[in-house]
Write a protein that holds these residues in place. Structure first.
Motif, PDB file in Angstrom:
ATOM      1  N   ALA A  61       0.824  -1.216   0.000  1.00 12.25           N
ATOM      2  CA  ALA A  61       0.000   0.000   0.000  1.00 12.25           C
ATOM      3  C   ALA A  61       0.857   1.265   0.000  1.00 12.25           C
ATOM      4  O   ALA A  61       0.559   2.231  -0.720  1.00 12.25           O
ATOM      5  CB  ALA A  61      -0.939  -0.001   1.206  1.00 12.25           C
ATOM      6  N   ASP A  62       1.911   1.281   0.785  1.00 12.98           N
ATOM      7  CA  ASP A  62       2.764   2.465   0.843  1.00 12.98           C
ATOM      8  C   ASP A  62       3.442   2.716  -0.503  1.00 12.98           C
ATOM      9  O   ASP A  62       3.571   3.865  -0.947  1.00 12.98           O
ATOM     10  CB  ASP A  62       3.817   2.325   1.936  1.00 12.98           C
ATOM     11  CG  ASP A  62       3.212   2.407   3.335  1.00 12.98           C
ATOM     12  OD1 ASP A  62       2.065   2.895   3.466  1.00 12.98           O
ATOM     13  OD2 ASP A  62       3.892   1.978   4.291  1.00 12.98           O
ATOM     14  N   ASP A  63       3.892   1.655  -1.146  1.00  9.68           N
ATOM     15  CA  ASP A  63       4.552   1.792  -2.446  1.00  9.68           C
ATOM     16  C   ASP A  63       3.572   2.267  -3.512  1.00  9.68           C
ATOM     17  O   ASP A  63       3.940   3.061  -4.386  1.00  9.68           O
ATOM     18  CB  ASP A  63       5.166   0.456  -2.871  1.00  9.68           C
ATOM     19  CG  ASP A  63       6.263   0.004  -1.921  1.00  9.68           C
ATOM     20  OD1 ASP A  63       7.081   0.858  -1.517  1.00  9.68           O
ATOM     21  OD2 ASP A  63       6.289  -1.183  -1.576  1.00  9.68           O
ATOM     22  N   LEU A  64       2.344   1.773  -3.449  1.00  8.86           N
ATOM     23  CA  LEU A  64       1.330   2.208  -4.404  1.00  8.86           C
ATOM     24  C   LEU A  64       0.996   3.677  -4.200  1.00  8.86           C
ATOM     25  O   LEU A  64       0.826   4.431  -5.172  1.00  8.86           O
ATOM     26  CB  LEU A  64       0.078   1.337  -4.275  1.00  8.86           C
ATOM     27  CG  LEU A  64       0.253  -0.117  -4.718  1.00  8.86           C
ATOM     28  CD1 LEU A  64      -0.924  -0.965  -4.251  1.00  8.86           C
ATOM     29  CD2 LEU A  64       0.394  -0.205  -6.244  1.00  8.86           C
ATOM     30  N   ARG A  65       0.891   4.105  -2.948  1.00 12.22           N
ATOM     31  CA  ARG A  65       0.637   5.529  -2.680  1.00 12.22           C
ATOM     32  C   ARG A  65       1.801   6.390  -3.148  1.00 12.22           C
ATOM     33  O   ARG A  65       1.609   7.475  -3.697  1.00 12.22           O
ATOM     34  CB  ARG A  65       0.377   5.750  -1.181  1.00 12.22           C
ATOM     35  CG  ARG A  65      -1.048   5.431  -0.746  1.00 12.22           C
ATOM     36  CD  ARG A  65      -1.309   5.935   0.668  1.00 12.22           C
ATOM     37  NE  ARG A  65      -0.539   5.207   1.668  1.00 12.22           N
ATOM     38  CZ  ARG A  65      -0.960   4.113   2.290  1.00 12.22           C
ATOM     39  NH1 ARG A  65      -2.158   3.618   2.023  1.00 12.22           N
ATOM     40  NH2 ARG A  65      -0.200   3.510   3.184  1.00 12.22           N
ATOM     41  N   ALA A  66       3.010   5.907  -2.933  1.00 13.13           N
ATOM     42  CA  ALA A  66       4.190   6.670  -3.346  1.00 13.13           C
ATOM     43  C   ALA A  66       4.259   6.840  -4.856  1.00 13.13           C
ATOM     44  O   ALA A  66       4.915   7.766  -5.353  1.00 13.13           O
ATOM     45  CB  ALA A  66       5.455   5.987  -2.834  1.00 13.13           C
ATOM     46  N   GLY A  67       3.584   5.957  -5.573  1.00 14.08           N
ATOM     47  CA  GLY A  67       3.593   6.040  -7.032  1.00 14.08           C
ATOM     48  C   GLY A  67       3.057   7.364  -7.558  1.00 14.08           C
ATOM     49  O   GLY A  67       3.498   7.850  -8.617  1.00 14.08           O
ATOM     50  N   TYR A  68       2.128   7.961  -6.842  1.00 16.94           N
ATOM     51  CA  TYR A  68       1.582   9.248  -7.284  1.00 16.94           C
ATOM     52  C   TYR A  68       2.660  10.336  -7.235  1.00 16.94           C
ATOM     53  O   TYR A  68       2.717  11.205  -8.118  1.00 16.94           O
ATOM     54  CB  TYR A  68       0.378   9.630  -6.428  1.00 16.94           C
ATOM     55  CG  TYR A  68      -0.792   8.696  -6.615  1.00 16.94           C
ATOM     56  CD1 TYR A  68      -1.670   8.843  -7.690  1.00 16.94           C
ATOM     57  CD2 TYR A  68      -1.000   7.631  -5.736  1.00 16.94           C
ATOM     58  CE1 TYR A  68      -2.726   7.964  -7.877  1.00 16.94           C
ATOM     59  CE2 TYR A  68      -2.056   6.743  -5.919  1.00 16.94           C
ATOM     60  CZ  TYR A  68      -2.916   6.917  -6.990  1.00 16.94           C
ATOM     61  OH  TYR A  68      -3.954   6.033  -7.184  1.00 16.94           O
ATOM     62  N   ASP A  69       3.511  10.291  -6.226  1.00 21.62           N
ATOM     63  CA  ASP A  69       4.615  11.251  -6.141  1.00 21.62           C
ATOM     64  C   ASP A  69       5.623  11.018  -7.265  1.00 21.62           C
ATOM     65  O   ASP A  69       6.154  11.967  -7.837  1.00 21.62           O
ATOM     66  CB  ASP A  69       5.316  11.130  -4.793  1.00 21.62           C
ATOM     67  CG  ASP A  69       4.415  11.512  -3.641  1.00 21.62           C
ATOM     68  OD1 ASP A  69       4.158  12.712  -3.454  1.00 21.62           O
ATOM     69  OD2 ASP A  69       3.956  10.605  -2.922  1.00 21.62           O
ATOM     70  N   VAL A  70       5.876   9.741  -7.578  1.00 20.81           N
ATOM     71  CA  VAL A  70       6.831   9.414  -8.639  1.00 20.81           C
ATOM     72  C   VAL A  70       6.338   9.940  -9.984  1.00 20.81           C
ATOM     73  O   VAL A  70       7.084  10.603 -10.723  1.00 20.81           O
ATOM     74  CB  VAL A  70       7.060   7.889  -8.711  1.00 20.81           C
ATOM     75  CG1 VAL A  70       7.959   7.541  -9.887  1.00 20.81           C
ATOM     76  CG2 VAL A  70       7.666   7.376  -7.412  1.00 20.81           C
ATOM     77  N   LEU A  71       5.084   9.662 -10.310  1.00 21.98           N
ATOM     78  CA  LEU A  71       4.547  10.122 -11.602  1.00 21.98           C
ATOM     79  C   LEU A  71       4.404  11.637 -11.623  1.00 21.98           C
ATOM     80  O   LEU A  71       4.572  12.268 -12.677  1.00 21.98           O
ATOM     81  CB  LEU A  71       3.209   9.443 -11.891  1.00 21.98           C
ATOM     82  CG  LEU A  71       3.266   8.131 -12.688  1.00 21.98           C
ATOM     83  CD1 LEU A  71       3.797   8.390 -14.103  1.00 21.98           C
ATOM     84  CD2 LEU A  71       4.124   7.085 -12.011  1.00 21.98           C
ATOM     85  N   ALA A  72       4.104  12.239 -10.473  1.00 22.53           N
ATOM     86  CA  ALA A  72       4.026  13.697 -10.415  1.00 22.53           C
ATOM     87  C   ALA A  72       5.384  14.313 -10.724  1.00 22.53           C
ATOM     88  O   ALA A  72       5.464  15.343 -11.408  1.00 22.53           O
ATOM     89  CB  ALA A  72       3.531  14.139  -9.038  1.00 22.53           C
ATOM     90  N   SER A  73       6.448  13.713 -10.239  1.00 26.51           N
ATOM     91  CA  SER A  73       7.791  14.201 -10.556  1.00 26.51           C
ATOM     92  C   SER A  73       8.073  14.088 -12.045  1.00 26.51           C
ATOM     93  O   SER A  73       8.703  14.961 -12.641  1.00 26.51           O
ATOM     94  CB  SER A  73       8.846  13.407  -9.771  1.00 26.51           C
ATOM     95  OG  SER A  73       8.700  13.602  -8.381  1.00 26.51           O
ATOM     96  N   LEU A  74       7.599  13.024 -12.645  1.00 26.96           N
ATOM     97  CA  LEU A  74       7.824  12.797 -14.071  1.00 26.96           C
ATOM     98  C   LEU A  74       7.031  13.781 -14.929  1.00 26.96           C
ATOM     99  O   LEU A  74       7.480  14.183 -16.006  1.00 26.96           O
ATOM    100  CB  LEU A  74       7.435  11.359 -14.418  1.00 26.96           C
ATOM    101  CG  LEU A  74       7.895  10.787 -15.752  1.00 26.96           C
ATOM    102  CD1 LEU A  74       9.411  10.702 -15.809  1.00 26.96           C
ATOM    103  CD2 LEU A  74       7.285   9.407 -15.964  1.00 26.96           C
TER     104      LEU A  74
END
Length: 378
Positions: A56-69
């Motif tokens: 769950a934490d990794d999936l939530r962190a994905g939004y930050d990763v794509l936002a950076s991209l």
């Protein structure tokens, strides 16, 4: 500068194959492959729900990763299963009506055009300038209050052209039109940003090197018409609250393994640096164009003053499929692009089909030279 040996070590498929089909579906690096495989094994051990809960934490962190991209806020990111699904979701949110006008570039994708035609929306191609890019002056002359959508293809499927984003968006804003940027061929090889547009749609399987069945929608100021249990909270028999961010565009069901792989692919690209990737891809495409132009009978068919990693060409006396198959038999992967995919542009140029080579940063200069040598023997 990207460490060529390191990225090739992360890409086992490129050791024996000259892979020039990244505009189709790229080779995922080993961190992406391992992420997907490991999660599928975990699902087989404890079930999909518990396996997802562990990540769950990794999936939530994905939004930050794509936002950076995508140079946007995490709240403006929605995960989807493809670039097409992202584009359809953005289109449906516009609630277009008969009489509304939709302006598209001459390199518009067939999927986007067909969606508009199916709605009965009037499609009007914006003329291209002398370089083949969208003519911003002509666009300004076409704009009025009935223009509700400007559909901008960043990079077409049939060549290396890069369309201007900021100039198109600035013109469209003058009449309040929504700008949707189709970045399915640019995310992962060029900088892409939500900054000046209302929505960005993109795929995971191409230049970003993620798994198939993944995509992203970055959206600002739009809300979905169709929702499911992921998008809203059902509070009573007739009352519900829709999420006030891009997650309202998501669906409840998705492949957790593929999404984790998609996030890993985005992290991988960010770790290399998008500017560095763009420079490496541009250099390889430029080398490819130069070598192909030196082969008798080969015509490079790319447009644009600014060009990227897609190189389109034809070979006199040979059908595109024949060239593709000959190259495959000699250890080179390319693809064929047809007029049905970019009808306005291909018809305007009198083209039916082209061979498409798309070298990524993990393709070595020696491999590009070998590709040209093989093609010359045809």
């Amino acid at each position: 500068m990207i460490d060529l040996d390191a990225v090739r070590a992360d890409t086992p498929g490129c050791r024996d194959l000259i892979f020039l089909d990244n505009a189709g579906s790229s080779l995922p690096p080993t961190p992406v492959l391992h992420e997907i495989q490991d999660h599928l094994r975990r699902e087989a051990e404890i079930g999909g729900y518990r396996a997802a809960a562990e990540r769950a934490d990794d999936l939530r962190a994905g939004y930050d990763v794509l936002a950076s991209l995508l140079a946007c806020s995490p709240d403006e990111v929605a995960f989807t299963d493809s670039a097409s699904r992202s584009w359809l979701a953005a289109l449906d949110s516009l609630r277009l009506e008969p009489g509304d006008r939709a302006l598209v570039t001459e390199v518009e994708y067939h999927s986007n055009a067909l969606a508009l035609l199916n709605l009965g929306v009037q499609i009007e191609p914006i003329p291209s300038d002398a370089t083949g890019a969208v003519d911003v002056t002509a666009l300004r002359d076409m704009l009025d209050s009935r223009v509700k959508l400007v559909s901008l293809v960043h990079v077409p499927t049939n060549g290396g052209l890069v369309n201007p984003v900021h100039e198109v968006a600035e013109a469209a804003r003058s009449v309040g039109a929504v700008v949707v940027l189709d970045a399915c061929q640019s995310l992962g090889q060029l900088p892409v940003s939500l900054e000046s547009v209302h929505a960005v749609t993109a795929s995971g399987r191409k230049w970003l090197r993620g798994p198939r069945g993944t995509g992203v929608l970055a959206v600002r100021g739009l809300s979905p018409r169709l929702i499911d249990g992921r998008a809203a909270l059902w509070e009573s028999a007739d009352r519900f609250t829709v999420a006030n961010n891009a997650k309202a565009f998501e669906l409840w069901e998705y492949s957790v393994a593929d999404r984790l792989g998609f996030i890993a692919a985005a992290r991988y690209a960010l770790s290399l640096g998008i500017a560095e990737i763009a420079a490496e891809v541009s250099a390889r495409a430029s080398m490819t164009r130069t070598l192909l132009s030196e082969i008798p009978g080969v015509s490079v068919c790319d447009l644009g003053a600014e060009q990227c990693g897609i190189v389109s060409f034809s070979v006199a006396g040979h059908e595109a499929e024949e060239v593709r198959d000959f190259l495959w038999d000699n250890g080179v992967a390319v693809s064929v692009t047809y007029d049905s995919s970019t009808l306005f542009d291909m018809t305007r140029r009198g083209l039916k089909k082209l061979v498409r080579a798309s070298p990524h940063y993990f393709v070595s200069p020696d491999q590009i030279a070998r590709f040209a040598e093989v093609l010359a023997t045809l």
